[in-house]
Design an enzyme around this catalytic site. Structure first.
Site, PDB file in Angstrom:
ATOM      1  N   GLY A   1       0.636  -1.349   0.020  1.00 12.67           N
ATOM      2  CA  GLY A   1      -0.084  -0.016   0.020  1.00 12.67           C
ATOM      3  C   GLY A   1       0.758   1.173  -0.084  1.00 12.67           C
ATOM      4  O   GLY A   1       0.417   2.449   0.483  1.00 12.67           O
TER       5      GLY A   1
ATOM      6  N   TYR B   1      -8.502  11.174  -8.125  1.00 13.19           N
ATOM      7  CA  TYR B   1      -8.026  10.527  -9.661  1.00 13.19           C
ATOM      8  C   TYR B   1      -8.991  10.833 -10.686  1.00 13.19           C
ATOM      9  O   TYR B   1      -8.710  11.514 -11.924  1.00 13.19           O
ATOM     10  CB  TYR B   1      -7.840   9.163  -9.271  1.00 13.19           C
ATOM     11  CG  TYR B   1      -7.320   8.479 -10.680  1.00 13.19           C
ATOM     12  CD1 TYR B   1      -6.047   8.465 -11.112  1.00 13.19           C
ATOM     13  CD2 TYR B   1      -8.335   7.560 -11.314  1.00 13.19           C
ATOM     14  CE1 TYR B   1      -5.535   7.750 -12.255  1.00 13.19           C
ATOM     15  CE2 TYR B   1      -7.750   6.957 -12.256  1.00 13.19           C
ATOM     16  CZ  TYR B   1      -6.500   7.033 -12.879  1.00 13.19           C
ATOM     17  OH  TYR B   1      -6.102   6.097 -13.912  1.00 13.19           O
TER      18      TYR B   1
ATOM     19  N   ASP C   1       2.197  -0.749 -13.755  1.00 12.38           N
ATOM     20  CA  ASP C   1       2.749  -1.593 -12.631  1.00 12.38           C
ATOM     21  C   ASP C   1       2.683  -2.989 -13.133  1.00 12.38           C
ATOM     22  O   ASP C   1       3.924  -3.540 -13.093  1.00 12.38           O
ATOM     23  CB  ASP C   1       1.525  -1.711 -11.885  1.00 12.38           C
ATOM     24  CG  ASP C   1       1.562  -0.222 -10.958  1.00 12.38           C
ATOM     25  OD1 ASP C   1       1.874   0.659 -11.536  1.00 12.38           O
ATOM     26  OD2 ASP C   1       0.522  -0.204 -10.049  1.00 12.38           O
TER      27      ASP C   1
HETATM   28  P1  ADP Z   1       0.380  -1.681  -3.506  1.00 13.67           P
HETATM   29  O1  ADP Z   1       0.255  -2.334  -4.644  1.00 13.67           O
HETATM   30  O2  ADP Z   1       0.656  -0.254  -3.533  1.00 13.67           O
HETATM   31  O3  ADP Z   1       1.606  -2.202  -2.543  1.00 13.67           O
HETATM   32  P2  ADP Z   1      -2.281  -2.559  -2.933  1.00 13.67           P
HETATM   33  O4  ADP Z   1      -3.381  -2.045  -1.891  1.00 13.67           O
HETATM   34  O5  ADP Z   1      -2.479  -2.256  -4.339  1.00 13.67           O
HETATM   35  O6  ADP Z   1      -0.938  -1.798  -2.413  1.00 13.67           O
HETATM   36  O7  ADP Z   1      -1.731  -4.024  -2.588  1.00 13.67           O
HETATM   37  C1  ADP Z   1      -1.362  -4.644  -1.382  1.00 13.67           C
HETATM   38  C2  ADP Z   1      -2.325  -6.000  -1.264  1.00 13.67           C
HETATM   39  O8  ADP Z   1      -1.515  -6.927  -2.122  1.00 13.67           O
HETATM   40  C3  ADP Z   1      -2.206  -6.493  -0.051  1.00 13.67           C
HETATM   41  O9  ADP Z   1      -3.033  -6.087   1.033  1.00 13.67           O
HETATM   42  C4  ADP Z   1      -2.315  -7.777  -0.170  1.00 13.67           C
HETATM   43  O10 ADP Z   1      -3.784  -8.398  -0.162  1.00 13.67           O
HETATM   44  C5  ADP Z   1      -1.503  -8.268  -1.335  1.00 13.67           C
HETATM   45  N1  ADP Z   1      -0.130  -8.543  -1.205  1.00 13.67           N
HETATM   46  C6  ADP Z   1       1.047  -7.874  -1.311  1.00 13.67           C
HETATM   47  N2  ADP Z   1       2.089  -8.435  -1.085  1.00 13.67           N
HETATM   48  C7  ADP Z   1       1.698  -9.749  -0.514  1.00 13.67           C
HETATM   49  C8  ADP Z   1       2.443 -11.018   0.042  1.00 13.67           C
HETATM   50  N3  ADP Z   1       3.497 -10.881   0.253  1.00 13.67           N
HETATM   51  N4  ADP Z   1       1.443 -11.803   0.586  1.00 13.67           N
HETATM   52  C9  ADP Z   1       0.122 -11.835   0.474  1.00 13.67           C
HETATM   53  N5  ADP Z   1      -0.412 -10.660  -0.112  1.00 13.67           N
HETATM   54  C10 ADP Z   1       0.089  -9.730  -0.638  1.00 13.67           C
HETATM   55 MG    MG Z   2      -1.400  -2.071  -6.105  1.00 13.99          MG
END
Ligand code: ADP
Ligand code: MG
Length: 397
Positions: free
Chosen positions: A124, A224, A174
């Site tokens: 996030g 956005y 991304d």
């Molecule tokens: P960003 O892509 O900016 O880091 P997002 O909110 O789009 O933030 O995505 C984050 C989400 O992706 C987490 O809340 C989780 O659901 C999933 N995620 C990311 N890394 C992992 C991980 N190592 N294990 C499980 N889920 C993950």
């Molecule tokens: Mg994301």
């Protein structure tokens, strides 16, 4: 942890089995320059990072897919013949979303697997841990199932999973960067046509330092959408002068200067000005980077930040404080907010010797001004998604 310890962890969670556990890795990404112009037909310049998501996978003899992550307590279990059709608002949504989209592309998952995920991208914060997860899942499953992999199609499929199953309306940058990344290269990408080029990113003696403001991004969606409709408004007016104009970013700065008076609303004009000049800065960055001119690239990063702050108005106090503090450190060539804005991260280009002073100085100043303790990641530009050799070590989380 060593490779052997990871395997022990896998067996602890999933139980022992004879089949080999295979390792896959997908990076996070940072956008170096070209912000908020992807949806205006402009160019972006992201790079894959060495931090990322690692996936361990082992085939099962039955039809079950079992999921676990070292970062999240929830686990998942689903039959390949009856995948969940609706999201459950947990991380496993991303995995099921990708599996659904694989089936749509006529590449169904036909076997059961045990899958363990671990990652070191802060979630996030705008470094795309979600895209990293989607792409590593898609790549690993396609490899295990013996399907040929087209990296651009993998990015598109992963984006569909995020837009559809997960329900987050994000662009292609991304997943594309995570899929097509290349060590020591940035990716020049037209998000509209998906035409791309790897641009050498040789920064010997310098480091990319990512600063996490830890500011939670609120209201991002409505802001956005507002920016998007302002860009549409600007385009509609500019089309009266240039009927052939398809996208704002296609206008050259000169043509914009001549036509801009037609836009009466000052805010709308500012938004358009950002888009036109930011796209120009991406092109100039490409030239500067091809010539190894990091000083010019740094100046373009700074100009990008000012434009996002003053014309596009998607920065925030925290990002501005961090960028200002970064520029006060001797050895910083450039610094800017990266990602959608209103929080998230900054990216700075910093002389290697100055990195400790940067982290300490910017950290202290930022904390004093905002009361938030930031985090810093000194990043290498890494490869896109790939299978790891057995000897590969996993970056400590
Ligand atoms: P960003 O892509 O900016 O880091 P997002 O909110 O789009 O933030 O995505 C984050 C989400 O992706 C987490 O809340 C989780 O659901 C999933 N995620 C990311 N890394 C992992 C991980 N190592 N294990 C499980 N889920 C993950
Ligand atoms: Mg994301």
């Amino acid at each position: 942890m060593s490779h052997v310890q990871w395997l022990e962890e896998f067996d602890n969670r999933m139980g022992k089995a004879a089949e080999r556990v295979r390792f896959f890795h997908a990076p996070g990404r940072v956008n170096l320059i070209g912000e908020h112009i992807d949806y205006n037909g402009g160019l972006v310049l992201p790079a894959a990072l060495h931090i990322g998501t690692t996936l361990m996978i082992r085939p099962r003899q039955d039809q079950w897919v079992r999921l676990a992550s070292l970062q999240f307590p929830e686990t998942g279990e689903a039959s390949i013949h009856a995948l969940p059709e609706a999201k459950a608002d947990v991380w496993t949504d991303y995995v099921y979303g990708v599996m659904q989209e694989l089936a749509v592309d006529n590449k169904p998952v036909r076997h059961g697997y045990d899958i363990l995920i671990t990652g070191n991208i802060p979630n996030g914060s705008g470094l795309s841990s979600s895209a990293s997860l989607e792409v590593v899942v898609g790549y690993a499953l396609m490899t295990m199932e013996g399907y040929a992999i087209d990296r651009t199609k993998l990015a598109v499929l992963s984006q569909r999973a995020e837009n559809g199953f997960v329900g987050v309306n994000s662009g292609i940058m991304d997943q594309f960067a995570v899929s097509q990344g290349k060590k020591d290269h940035a990716i020049l990408l037209n998000c509209d046509t998906l035409a791309y080029e790897h641009v050498p990113f040789q920064i010997q003696g310098y480091k990319l330092v990512i600063g996490n403001t830890k500011k939670r991004r609120g209201l991002v969606d409505s802001k956005y959408n507002e920016r998007r409709s302002q860009c549409e408004a600007a385009l509609a007016v500019l089309k009266t002068v240039h009927p052939e104009l398809e996208y704002l970013a296609h206008l050259s700065p000169d043509a914009f200067e001549q036509a801009k008076e037609a836009i009466e609303d000052e805010t709308v004009s500012n938004r358009a000005q950002h888009v036109v000049y930011e796209n120009e800065r991406v092109k100039q960055s490409m030239t500067a980077l091809s010539q190894g001119d990091l000083k010019v690239f740094g100046e373009l990063m700074n100009a990008s930040h000012m434009s996002l702050r003053d014309l596009y108005e998607v920065s925030c106090t925290e990002l501005d404080v961090m960028v200002e503090a970064a520029l006060a450190i001797e050895g910083t060539l450039g610094s800017r907010m990266t990602g959608a804005g209103f929080g998230g991260c900054t990216v700075s280009l910093v002389k290697e010797e100055a990195v400790p002073a940067f982290i300490e100085g910017v950290g202290a100043h930022y904390e004093e001004k905002t009361g938030i303790t930031p985090e810093f990641y000194v990043c290498e530009v890494g490869d896109g998604v790939h299978e790891c050799s057995h000897e590969a070590t996993i970056t400590e989380v």
